[in-house]
Design an enzyme around this catalytic site. Structure first.
Site, PDB file in Angstrom:
ATOM      1  N   HIS A  83       0.864  -1.184   0.000  1.00 35.72           N
ATOM      2  CA  HIS A  83       0.000   0.000   0.000  1.00 35.72           C
ATOM      3  C   HIS A  83       0.899   1.232   0.000  1.00 35.72           C
ATOM      4  O   HIS A  83       1.396   1.668   1.032  1.00 35.72           O
ATOM      5  CB  HIS A  83      -0.961  -0.057   1.195  1.00 35.72           C
ATOM      6  CG  HIS A  83      -1.920  -1.202   1.067  1.00 35.72           C
ATOM      7  ND1 HIS A  83      -3.167  -1.052   0.519  1.00 35.72           N
ATOM      8  CD2 HIS A  83      -1.768  -2.527   1.317  1.00 35.72           C
ATOM      9  CE1 HIS A  83      -3.767  -2.230   0.468  1.00 35.72           C
ATOM     10  NE2 HIS A  83      -2.935  -3.137   0.950  1.00 35.72           N
ATOM     11  N   ARG A 190      -8.132  -5.112   2.811  1.00 38.38           N
ATOM     12  CA  ARG A 190      -7.540  -6.047   3.767  1.00 38.38           C
ATOM     13  C   ARG A 190      -8.517  -6.568   4.811  1.00 38.38           C
ATOM     14  O   ARG A 190      -8.181  -7.471   5.580  1.00 38.38           O
ATOM     15  CB  ARG A 190      -6.320  -5.403   4.447  1.00 38.38           C
ATOM     16  CG  ARG A 190      -5.215  -5.014   3.468  1.00 38.38           C
ATOM     17  CD  ARG A 190      -4.702  -6.189   2.660  1.00 38.38           C
ATOM     18  NE  ARG A 190      -3.667  -5.791   1.704  1.00 38.38           N
ATOM     19  CZ  ARG A 190      -2.993  -6.642   0.939  1.00 38.38           C
ATOM     20  NH1 ARG A 190      -3.261  -7.933   0.975  1.00 38.38           N
ATOM     21  NH2 ARG A 190      -2.085  -6.199   0.088  1.00 38.38           N
TER      22      ARG A 190
HETATM   23  C1  LIG Z   1      -6.487 -10.157  -1.630  1.00 40.53           C
HETATM   24  C2  LIG Z   1      -5.260  -9.560  -2.265  1.00 40.53           C
HETATM   25  C3  LIG Z   1      -4.412 -10.349  -3.000  1.00 40.53           C
HETATM   26  C4  LIG Z   1      -3.249  -9.791  -3.590  1.00 40.53           C
HETATM   27  N1  LIG Z   1      -2.386 -10.594  -4.303  1.00 40.53           N
HETATM   28  C5  LIG Z   1      -1.263 -10.069  -4.829  1.00 40.53           C
HETATM   29  C6  LIG Z   1      -0.325 -10.888  -5.556  1.00 40.53           C
HETATM   30  O1  LIG Z   1      -0.523 -12.071  -5.724  1.00 40.53           O
HETATM   31  N2  LIG Z   1       0.806 -10.313  -6.028  1.00 40.53           N
HETATM   32  C7  LIG Z   1       1.061  -8.972  -5.867  1.00 40.53           C
HETATM   33  O2  LIG Z   1       2.106  -8.486  -6.327  1.00 40.53           O
HETATM   34  N3  LIG Z   1       0.199  -8.167  -5.195  1.00 40.53           N
HETATM   35  C8  LIG Z   1      -0.941  -8.671  -4.675  1.00 40.53           C
HETATM   36  N4  LIG Z   1      -1.800  -7.873  -3.978  1.00 40.53           N
HETATM   37  C9  LIG Z   1      -1.444  -6.455  -3.797  1.00 40.53           C
HETATM   38  C10 LIG Z   1      -2.307  -5.555  -4.694  1.00 40.53           C
HETATM   39  O3  LIG Z   1      -2.100  -5.841  -6.072  1.00 40.53           O
HETATM   40  C11 LIG Z   1      -1.959  -4.079  -4.410  1.00 40.53           C
HETATM   41  O4  LIG Z   1      -0.612  -3.837  -4.736  1.00 40.53           O
HETATM   42  C12 LIG Z   1      -2.170  -3.708  -2.958  1.00 40.53           C
HETATM   43  O5  LIG Z   1      -3.414  -4.176  -2.502  1.00 40.53           O
HETATM   44  C13 LIG Z   1      -2.097  -2.180  -2.798  1.00 40.53           C
HETATM   45  O6  LIG Z   1      -3.254  -1.651  -3.393  1.00 40.53           O
HETATM   46  P1  LIG Z   1      -3.248  -0.212  -4.058  1.00 40.53           P
HETATM   47  O7  LIG Z   1      -2.216  -0.157  -5.152  1.00 40.53           O
HETATM   48  O8  LIG Z   1      -4.647   0.068  -4.490  1.00 40.53           O
HETATM   49  O9  LIG Z   1      -2.873   0.710  -2.803  1.00 40.53           O
HETATM   50  P2  LIG Z   1      -1.854   1.934  -2.701  1.00 40.53           P
HETATM   51  O10 LIG Z   1      -0.522   1.558  -3.216  1.00 40.53           O
HETATM   52  O11 LIG Z   1      -1.940   2.453  -1.276  1.00 40.53           O
HETATM   53  O12 LIG Z   1      -2.470   2.985  -3.638  1.00 40.53           O
HETATM   54  C14 LIG Z   1      -3.749   3.566  -3.360  1.00 40.53           C
HETATM   55  C15 LIG Z   1      -4.319   4.060  -4.676  1.00 40.53           C
HETATM   56  O13 LIG Z   1      -3.469   5.107  -5.167  1.00 40.53           O
HETATM   57  C16 LIG Z   1      -3.371   5.004  -6.570  1.00 40.53           C
HETATM   58  N5  LIG Z   1      -1.963   4.744  -6.933  1.00 40.53           N
HETATM   59  C17 LIG Z   1      -0.940   4.521  -6.091  1.00 40.53           C
HETATM   60  N6  LIG Z   1       0.200   4.384  -6.756  1.00 40.53           N
HETATM   61  C18 LIG Z   1      -0.101   4.509  -8.060  1.00 40.53           C
HETATM   62  C19 LIG Z   1       0.639   4.435  -9.263  1.00 40.53           C
HETATM   63  N7  LIG Z   1       1.942   4.234  -9.259  1.00 40.53           N
HETATM   64  N8  LIG Z   1       0.000   4.609 -10.417  1.00 40.53           N
HETATM   65  C20 LIG Z   1      -1.324   4.826 -10.452  1.00 40.53           C
HETATM   66  N9  LIG Z   1      -2.102   4.898  -9.347  1.00 40.53           N
HETATM   67  C21 LIG Z   1      -1.491   4.746  -8.168  1.00 40.53           C
HETATM   68  C22 LIG Z   1      -4.307   3.883  -7.000  1.00 40.53           C
HETATM   69  O14 LIG Z   1      -5.578   4.409  -7.255  1.00 40.53           O
HETATM   70  C23 LIG Z   1      -4.351   3.016  -5.787  1.00 40.53           C
HETATM   71  O15 LIG Z   1      -5.523   2.214  -5.728  1.00 40.53           O
HETATM   72  C24 LIG Z   1      -2.971  -8.396  -3.420  1.00 40.53           C
HETATM   73  C25 LIG Z   1      -3.856  -7.612  -2.673  1.00 40.53           C
HETATM   74  C26 LIG Z   1      -4.990  -8.165  -2.095  1.00 40.53           C
HETATM   75  C27 LIG Z   1      -5.903  -7.289  -1.279  1.00 40.53           C
END
Ligand SMILES: Cc1cc2nc3c(=O)[nH]c(=O)nc-3n(C[C@H](O)[C@H](O)[C@H](O)COP(=O)(O)OP(=O)(O)OC[C@H]3O[C@@H](n4cnc5c(N)ncnc54)[C@H](O)[C@@H]3O)c2cc1C
Length: 281
Positions: A83, A190
């Site tokens: 995150h 989460r």
């Molecule tokens: C049930 C579950 C299973 C998962 N399985 C895997 C897995 O197998 N492998 C894996 O690698 N990950 C996995 N993840 C991680 C998932 O892919 C995300 O990386 C993680 O949940 C962080 O989410 P986020 O990017 O929305 O949040 P944050 O990084 O906090 O970002 C919040 C929001 O900000 C924006 N944002 C942030 N950074 C950027 C950017 N660089 N470009 C564009 N928009 C941005 C987006 O809108 C994003 O939703 C899993 C997550 C969950 C909940």
């Protein structure tokens, strides 16, 4: 704030501790009111915040922040730091040495089979007579890793190298800060049943703290985010075919639902214009 919400024990040795926070529901509403400053638009905090959360006007929620101390197993921290919209500072095993039993051991009741329908998750509970044996086995492997690690440390091997034999279950500690908008996004992902149990318990502990500090925003989050579903175009097509040209009387139900007049009217508009449902008055 109730004292017992500020530090929550999770798993066998984990901790969620609120260190600091900034803002309140009222501050969020006040930040939103800047948008129409000078105009005579009156709104109560609750209805304004519900409007913001419902319609994704999220920037006022970024004005509130929360800072926590977290102690969790490394495999939970790996998921947590994905995150990106938070700030982190983590304990370093280059500087410090681990204590002997600082690893997570799952309860017998939390040791499950691999799910057959969900590739990433757990299935049925393993009968306790077998789970107890697995737990003992896990414990002994982890103890062996930690004693191996301590042996290297005592021998004078650099801490940064000694640590590479430690298991993923080793507890780590970090300070974590996030604005409320991103924290609610973290909670949505989460607290979900698809998230691993071990991170879900941390998310649930944080949710309890957020609910206590920002009750109106959290209530709106529960109503419009946690309790809501997005339907795909195909799912909507199925519903449209099923329900089209039906005469429905929904007044009694919408009145009991807790929706505002504005929400009821938007909902009726959705049913009639998008799903072709005829509503009886
Ligand atoms: C049930 C579950 C299973 C998962 N399985 C895997 C897995 O197998 N492998 C894996 O690698 N990950 C996995 N993840 C991680 C998932 O892919 C995300 O990386 C993680 O949940 C962080 O989410 P986020 O990017 O929305 O949040 P944050 O990084 O906090 O970002 C919040 C929001 O900000 C924006 N944002 C942030 N950074 C950027 C950017 N660089 N470009 C564009 N928009 C941005 C987006 O809108 C994003 O939703 C899993 C997550 C969950 C909940």
């Amino acid at each position: 704030m109730k004292e017992d919400y500020s530090e929550v024990k999770v798993l066998d040795k984990g901790v969620v501790k609120l260190l600091d926070y900034m803002g309140s529901d009222h501050d969020i509403a006040e930040a939103a009111r800047v948008s129409y400053k000078g105009e005579k638009l009156v709104s109560k905090d609750r209805s304004l915040i519900r409007y913001l959360v419902r319609n994704g006007h999220s920037s006022p929620l970024e004005m509130a922040e929360l800072k926590f101390y977290i102690k969790c197993p490394i495999f939970v921290a790996r998921q947590w730091i994905r995150h990106r919209c938070g700030n982190y500072n983590e304990k370093s095993l280059r500087y410090t040495t681990l204590t002997y039993d600082d690893f997570y051991l799952p309860d017998v009741g939390d040791i499950n089979y691999q799910s057959e329908i969900n590739n990433q998750g757990r299935g049925g509970v393993i009968p306790s007579e077998y789970a107890m044996g697995i737990q003992e086995d896990m414990n002994s492997w982890m103890e062996d890793s930690v004693s191996e690690y301590l042996k290297y440390c005592e021998y004078g091997v650099a801490r940064e190298l000694s640590r590479i034999v430690l298991p993923l279950s080793t507890y780590t500690e970090f300070v974590f800060k996030m604005d409320l908008k991103n924290l609610l996004h973290f909670l949505k992902l989460r607290m979900d049943s698809h998230a691993q149990y071990e991170i879900r318990v941390y998310a649930n502990a944080i949710a309890g703290i957020v609910k206590e500090l920002f009750p109106i925003t959290y209530e709106a989050f529960e109503d419009y985010v946690l309790g809501s579903y997005t339907l795909s175009r195909m799912e909507i097509d199925v519903l449209r075919n099923l329900l089209s040209d039906m005469d429905l009387c929904i007044d009694e139900f919408v009145e009991e639902s807790g929706m505002s007049k504005r929400e009821i009217s938007a909902f009726k508009e959705l049913l009639t214009s998008k799903l072709n449902i005829k509503l009886e008055n």
